[in-house]
Design an enzyme around this catalytic site. Structure first.
Site, PDB file in Angstrom:
ATOM      1  N   ARG A 256       0.863  -1.171   0.000  1.00 14.23           N
ATOM      2  CA  ARG A 256       0.000   0.000   0.000  1.00 14.23           C
ATOM      3  C   ARG A 256       0.904   1.225   0.000  1.00 14.23           C
ATOM      4  NH1 ARG A 256      -4.816  -0.280  -1.646  1.00 14.23           N
ATOM      5  NH2 ARG A 256      -5.660   1.295  -0.246  1.00 14.23           N
ATOM      6  N   GLU A 312      -4.015  12.227   4.203  1.00 12.50           N
ATOM      7  CA  GLU A 312      -3.435  10.971   3.699  1.00 12.50           C
ATOM      8  C   GLU A 312      -4.460  10.180   2.909  1.00 12.50           C
ATOM      9  OE1 GLU A 312      -1.517   8.569   6.625  1.00 12.50           O
ATOM     10  OE2 GLU A 312      -0.354  10.242   7.422  1.00 12.50           O
ATOM     11  N   ASP A 362       7.455  -1.516  13.148  1.00 14.74           N
ATOM     12  CA  ASP A 362       7.544  -0.161  13.663  1.00 14.74           C
ATOM     13  C   ASP A 362       9.022   0.203  13.761  1.00 14.74           C
ATOM     14  OD1 ASP A 362       4.807   0.243  13.929  1.00 14.74           O
ATOM     15  OD2 ASP A 362       4.747  -0.693  15.898  1.00 14.74           O
TER      16      ASP A 362
END
Ligand code: UDP
Length: 375
Positions: A256, A312, A362
């Protein structure tokens, strides 16, 4: 004798931490990046006196003291605490799911009232799954409903998730939603981690500190001169897309990507918070980031007359775009495993980071791994 011990492809967080350690170990490194700047996706651009997270909001959080001490040894971190707000059809809800959210959603006042409400909705879903012979939630929709009930799923999860991933919630893996905490206390801190913050002066300070004294080249594409680069170093640290490294021989992995619509607004304080999620499906963007709130607190917000916001838009990745999120569904996982088995045999290459390991890491995961790989 080759000129470098390590050629590090990609100047993002993994590459930079690795380079820092390798330099300390007396190794000679060259870091290259195809972008015109260092820092990968944590790079910030200063606009109107505000550090704008050019490739999406990054908030450092970790429970690993070694990781926290390491990044703080490079640059001091501020006290930013992420507490996003969700806007669903004009009404605001606190995130993550906590007593504030439950009281806004149902008017409940105590943890017992909130638990009873969630339990009631959960029981209906559990009964339905049982009837179908399903033991464990099979996908994000089932997982979310079992975690938090149908109302919150409908208002705060379904629309947002389908916009972010471009896939139905029942086609997505359950683990994505397990990232979000559920709490029966009035606590809007998005993360459960012990430590969190933003580098004082912005993320570029972290990258500059890590790469201080390391040879770097920007605007350089590894794949354009692959053979030449490969002959320069004893070992390669590759942080780009693993499918591209192997010439897409097992097919392309899906990602994505995020498109940012940045706007400078002539007001010092636009939305009063760094992150506002728009959780309904009808609004095309997923969230609005107001960057100054990452580094300016309370009255400091009024120190710059303007503000910068980014809307976004999440879309499917295509060639030429920046890949952001790996899509860890079954199909892509199967493809990735094939690439991974090649990587395991490849003794002179270290694969690290979100793109090379095709994992929804992360930043603290990245630092932890980069601190542990053998130099
Ligand atoms: N999520 C959601 N509603 C929200 C925020 C997040 O349903 O308002 C879900 C969504 O599926 C998302 C996941 O939680 O993909 C993880 O969100 P997180 O904020 O951790 O994602 P990131 O900041 O990494 O994009």
């Amino acid at each position: 004798m080759r000129k470098y011990d390590y050629l590090i492809v990609g100047a993002g967080l993994f590459g930079a931490v690795f380079a820092y350690r390798a330099k300390k170990a007396g190794k000679k490194c060259l870091v290259i990046d195809k972008r015109s700047h260092l820092g990968g996706n944590i790079y910030c651009e200063n606009i109107e006196g505000i550090n704008v997270h050019k490739y999406g909001a990054h908030i450092f959080h970790t429970s690993n003291k070694e990781v926290w001490d390491f990044v703080n040894s490079i640059v001091e971190f501020n006290r930013y605490t992420n507490s996003p707000v969700a806007n669903y059809k004009g009404k605001l809800y606190n995130l993550p799911f906590n007593m504030n959210t439950f009281s806004q959603m149902w008017g409940v006042r105590t943890p017992d009232e909130a638990k009873a409400k969630i339990e009631e909705q959960r029981a209906e879903v559990a009964a339905m799954l049982k009837k179908q012979g399903v033991a464990e939630p099979r996908n994000l929709e089932e997982q979310a409903k079992m975690l938090i009930g149908t109302d919150i799923y409908k208002c705060l999860i379904e629309g947002y998730t389908e916009k972010q991933w471009g896939r139905k919630c029942n086609e997505l893996p359950a683990f994505i939603i397990k990232r979000l905490p559920v709490r029966f206390v009035f606590d809007n801190n998005y993360f459960n981690d012990k430590y969190q913050g933003i580098p004082i002066g912005g993320y570029n300070k972290l990258i500059e500190g890590l790469l201080d004294g390391v040879e770097t080249q920007t605007g350089v594409d590894f794949f354009a001169s692959r053979a030449e680069f490969e002959s320069m170093a004893e070992k390669i640290v590759f942080t780009g897309k693993i499918d591209e490294f192997y010439d897409y021989q097992f097919g392309k992995l899906e990602y994505r990507t995020v498109r940012f619509e940045n706007e400078i607004i002539d007001t010092p304080n636009y939305q009063g918070n760094a992150v506002v999620n728009y959780t309904e499906a009808e609004i095309p963007y997923t969230r609005v980031i107001e960057h100054k709130h990452f580094e300016m607190f309370g009255e400091e917000v009024y120190q710059t007359p303007k503000t910068v916001v980014s809307r976004e838009y999440s879309t499917e990745w295509k060639d030429g775009m920046e890949p952001y999120y790996p899509v860890n569904d079954d199909k892509n996982t199967q493809t990735y495993l094939k690439y991974q088995s090649l990587a395991k045999e490849q003794k002179n290459v270290i694969f690290g980071g979100r793109l090379a390991e095709y994992k929804y890491y992360d930043m603290d995961d990245i630092v932890e791994i980069a601190l542990s790989v053998q130099i």
